[in-house]
Design a protein around this motif. Structure first.
Motif, mmCIF file in Angstrom:
data_model
loop_
_atom_site.group_PDB
_atom_site.id
_atom_site.type_symbol
_atom_site.label_atom_id
_atom_site.label_comp_id
_atom_site.label_asym_id
_atom_site.label_seq_id
_atom_site.Cartn_x
_atom_site.Cartn_y
_atom_site.Cartn_z
ATOM 1 N N LEU A 1 45.904 -14.600 7.673
ATOM 2 C CA LEU A 1 45.932 -13.155 7.418
ATOM 3 C C LEU A 1 47.298 -12.730 6.893
ATOM 4 C CD1 LEU A 1 44.655 -10.275 7.768
ATOM 5 C CD2 LEU A 1 45.685 -10.277 10.061
ATOM 6 N N ASN A 2 47.295 -11.953 5.821
ATOM 7 C CA ASN A 2 48.527 -11.313 5.341
ATOM 8 C C ASN A 2 48.472 -9.827 5.689
ATOM 9 O OD1 ASN A 2 49.224 -13.756 4.213
ATOM 10 N ND2 ASN A 2 48.592 -13.189 2.144
ATOM 11 N N VAL A 3 49.555 -9.320 6.289
ATOM 12 C CA VAL A 3 49.654 -7.905 6.640
ATOM 13 C C VAL A 3 50.759 -7.291 5.778
ATOM 14 C CG1 VAL A 3 50.077 -6.219 8.457
ATOM 15 C CG2 VAL A 3 48.919 -8.381 8.997
ATOM 16 N N ASN A 4 50.404 -6.256 5.027
ATOM 17 C CA ASN A 4 51.372 -5.574 4.166
ATOM 18 C C ASN A 4 51.480 -4.114 4.581
ATOM 19 O OD1 ASN A 4 51.627 -7.907 2.277
ATOM 20 N ND2 ASN A 4 49.496 -7.411 1.837
ATOM 21 N N PHE A 5 52.701 -3.629 4.655
ATOM 22 C CA PHE A 5 52.906 -2.235 5.051
ATOM 23 C C PHE A 5 54.004 -1.611 4.204
ATOM 24 C CE2 PHE A 5 55.544 -4.918 7.722
ATOM 25 C CZ PHE A 5 56.778 -4.291 7.718
ATOM 26 N N ILE A 6 54.170 -0.305 4.338
ATOM 27 C CA ILE A 6 55.136 0.458 3.539
ATOM 28 C C ILE A 6 56.038 1.242 4.478
ATOM 29 C CG2 ILE A 6 55.424 2.254 1.776
ATOM 30 C CD1 ILE A 6 52.532 1.596 0.881
ATOM 31 N N ASP A 7 57.337 1.175 4.241
ATOM 32 C CA ASP A 7 58.294 1.997 4.988
ATOM 33 C C ASP A 7 59.523 2.190 4.107
ATOM 34 O OD1 ASP A 7 60.063 3.260 6.729
ATOM 35 O OD2 ASP A 7 59.446 2.071 8.455
ATOM 36 N N PRO A 8 59.844 3.425 3.719
ATOM 37 C CA PRO A 8 61.037 3.636 2.877
ATOM 38 C C PRO A 8 62.342 3.357 3.598
ATOM 39 C CG PRO A 8 60.132 5.741 3.588
ATOM 40 C CD PRO A 8 59.152 4.693 4.006
ATOM 41 N N GLY A 9 62.290 3.301 4.931
ATOM 42 C CA GLY A 9 63.496 2.988 5.699
ATOM 43 C C GLY A 9 63.732 1.494 5.769
ATOM 44 N N GLN A 10 64.980 1.103 5.580
ATOM 45 C CA GLN A 10 65.347 -0.309 5.676
ATOM 46 C C GLN A 10 65.662 -0.631 7.132
ATOM 47 O OE1 GLN A 10 65.446 -2.583 2.879
ATOM 48 N NE2 GLN A 10 64.224 -0.874 2.123
ATOM 49 N N GLU A 11 64.630 -1.083 7.870
ATOM 50 C CA GLU A 11 64.797 -1.348 9.293
ATOM 51 C C GLU A 11 63.912 -2.509 9.693
ATOM 52 O OE1 GLU A 11 63.372 2.069 11.566
ATOM 53 O OE2 GLU A 11 62.484 2.842 9.722
ATOM 54 N N VAL A 12 64.087 -2.991 10.911
ATOM 55 C CA VAL A 12 63.255 -4.082 11.409
ATOM 56 C C VAL A 12 61.935 -3.511 11.920
ATOM 57 C CG1 VAL A 12 65.218 -5.545 11.962
ATOM 58 C CG2 VAL A 12 64.348 -3.953 13.686
ATOM 59 N N HIS A 13 60.903 -4.322 11.856
ATOM 60 C CA HIS A 13 59.572 -3.892 12.284
ATOM 61 C C HIS A 13 58.934 -4.963 13.164
ATOM 62 C CE1 HIS A 13 60.276 -1.497 8.642
ATOM 63 N NE2 HIS A 13 59.488 -0.596 9.179
ATOM 64 N N THR A 14 57.954 -4.516 13.918
ATOM 65 C CA THR A 14 57.132 -5.430 14.711
ATOM 66 C C THR A 14 55.678 -5.235 14.314
ATOM 67 O OG1 THR A 14 58.656 -5.360 16.586
ATOM 68 C CG2 THR A 14 56.429 -6.127 17.017
ATOM 69 N N VAL A 15 55.012 -6.334 13.964
ATOM 70 C CA VAL A 15 53.595 -6.306 13.611
ATOM 71 C C VAL A 15 52.804 -6.967 14.732
ATOM 72 C CG1 VAL A 15 51.842 -7.134 12.001
ATOM 73 C CG2 VAL A 15 54.029 -6.276 11.132
ATOM 74 N N ILE A 16 51.785 -6.254 15.200
ATOM 75 C CA ILE A 16 50.912 -6.784 16.250
ATOM 76 C C ILE A 16 49.488 -6.846 15.704
ATOM 77 C CG2 ILE A 16 49.965 -6.388 18.561
ATOM 78 C CD1 ILE A 16 52.561 -5.008 19.292
ATOM 79 N N VAL A 17 48.865 -8.008 15.852
ATOM 80 C CA VAL A 17 47.506 -8.212 15.349
ATOM 81 C C VAL A 17 46.576 -8.516 16.523
ATOM 82 C CG1 VAL A 17 45.998 -9.579 13.852
ATOM 83 C CG2 VAL A 17 48.358 -9.063 13.142
ATOM 84 N N ASP A 18 45.559 -7.692 16.653
ATOM 85 C CA ASP A 18 44.475 -7.918 17.622
ATOM 86 C C ASP A 18 43.306 -8.512 16.847
ATOM 87 O OD1 ASP A 18 42.355 -7.817 19.368
ATOM 88 O OD2 ASP A 18 42.844 -5.821 20.147
ATOM 89 N N TRP A 19 42.980 -9.756 17.164
ATOM 90 C CA TRP A 19 41.979 -10.487 16.375
ATOM 91 C C TRP A 19 40.544 -10.079 16.710
ATOM 92 C CZ3 TRP A 19 44.145 -12.867 12.459
ATOM 93 C CH2 TRP A 19 45.502 -13.252 12.564
ATOM 94 N N GLY A 20 40.381 -9.272 17.733
ATOM 95 C CA GLY A 20 39.054 -8.722 18.051
ATOM 96 C C GLY A 20 38.153 -9.619 18.848
ATOM 97 N N ASP A 21 38.641 -10.825 19.217
ATOM 98 C CA ASP A 21 37.790 -11.775 19.930
ATOM 99 C C ASP A 21 38.212 -11.954 21.377
ATOM 100 O OD1 ASP A 21 40.173 -13.039 19.477
ATOM 101 O OD2 ASP A 21 39.302 -14.866 18.609
#
Length: 289
Positions: free
Chosen positions: A222-242
């Motif tokens: 899975l590829n997750v793409n997001f947008i944020d104009p701020g230059q900062e660190v992020h955390t991505v959490i994926v719930d696979w639904g299973d």
């Protein structure tokens, strides 16, 4: 006197030639041309004035000029030469003004600082230092000499704020102005700028799956793409639904994608099961699902 001020020179002399013509020649010591001044026939006194546009050499808050005076008649006879000393003191810049193109912006946007100041020293040069308050290096703006008395010196400079403040909501933008005669003694003015956080968002290709159907025991990337104009660190959490534990990925500063998150689906409920994958992205302040 202070730079930008005028000194008056008064003098008198004697000459037995009652009908002689006389001119006064003054070297004011500051490099300006000597301009002979004719006086009325028969006069034996004079008063001249001169404006000192600068206090002299750089890195000195005062300078002593040597003033030399000569009286010359039409036959070329020259008087003895009296010498005077004039001390001219530096004046710091004043009447500082600073305005921002907007008092409130979002992270990722730019703001323009318009500044001005005055200095009676026409020949002074200046350095303006801008501290944007966000940890970026100070910016330096050189300001040259001027020729018009009383003229305001101006500048304009823009800066992009990559992130909102870690604490609070405002940055302090500071303008320091130093002239060449006293560079270690700048004058300052500050303005507050509010920079708001912008919530991350997902675009059209937020979740990219190479396939949308697999057999049990198979894996997906899975590829997750997001947008944020701020230059900062992020955390991505994926719930696979299973029902398996979520996958948490810390995304480095300035990166807006997580590529190739692998997950294996072990069981299907019945002949076919549809799982809903939910991705959330968090910046320092908020989250978007």
């Amino acid at each position: 006197i202070r730079e930008g001020e005028t000194v008056n020179l008064s003098g008198a002399f004697e000459d037995l030639g009652q009908r002689d013509n006389h001119t006064i020649e003054v070297d004011w010591g500051d490099g300006t041309p000597i301009m002979p001044q004719a006086i009325t026939v028969g006069a034996r006194a004079f008063t001249l004035s001169h404006r000192y546009d600068d206090d002299g050499v750089s890195n000195a808050d005062a300078h002593v000029y040597r003033v030399v005076v000569q009286v010359r008649d039409q036959f070329g006879a020259v008087s003895q030469t009296p010498v005077f000393l004039v001390e001219v003191d530096n004046i710091l810049p004043s009447s500082l003004s600073a305005s921002l193109s907007s008092p409130v912006i979002d992270e990722g946007q730019s703001v323009t600082l318009n500044g001005s100041f005055i200095d009676p020293g026409l020949l002074d040069t200046h350095l303006v230092y801008i501290d944007w308050g966000d940890g970026s290096p100070k910016q330096k703006v050189p300001i040259g000499q001027i020729t018009r008395i009383g003229a305001t010196r101006t500048f304009s400079l823009s800066h992009k704020f990559l992130d909102n403040p870690v604490s609070g909501s405002t940055y302090t933008v500071t303008m320091d102005v130093a002239d060449d005669d006293d560079p270690l003694n700048p004058v300052s003015i500050s303005r507050l700028l509010t920079v708001n956080n912008v919530q991350p968002s997902f675009g059209g290709n937020a979740l990219v799956l190479p396939v949308t159907e697999i057999t049990e025991g198979g894996s997906i990337a899975l590829n997750v793409n997001f947008i944020d104009p701020g230059q900062e660190v992020h955390t991505v959490i994926v719930d696979w639904g299973d029902g398996t534990p979520v996958t948490t990925v810390n995304v480095a500063l300035g990166i807006s994608t997580t590529a190739g998150l692998l997950h294996r689906y072990n069981n299907a409920l019945g002949n076919s099961t549809v799982y809903t994958i939910l991705a959330s992205v968090f910046d320092r302040e908020t989250s978007v699902a």
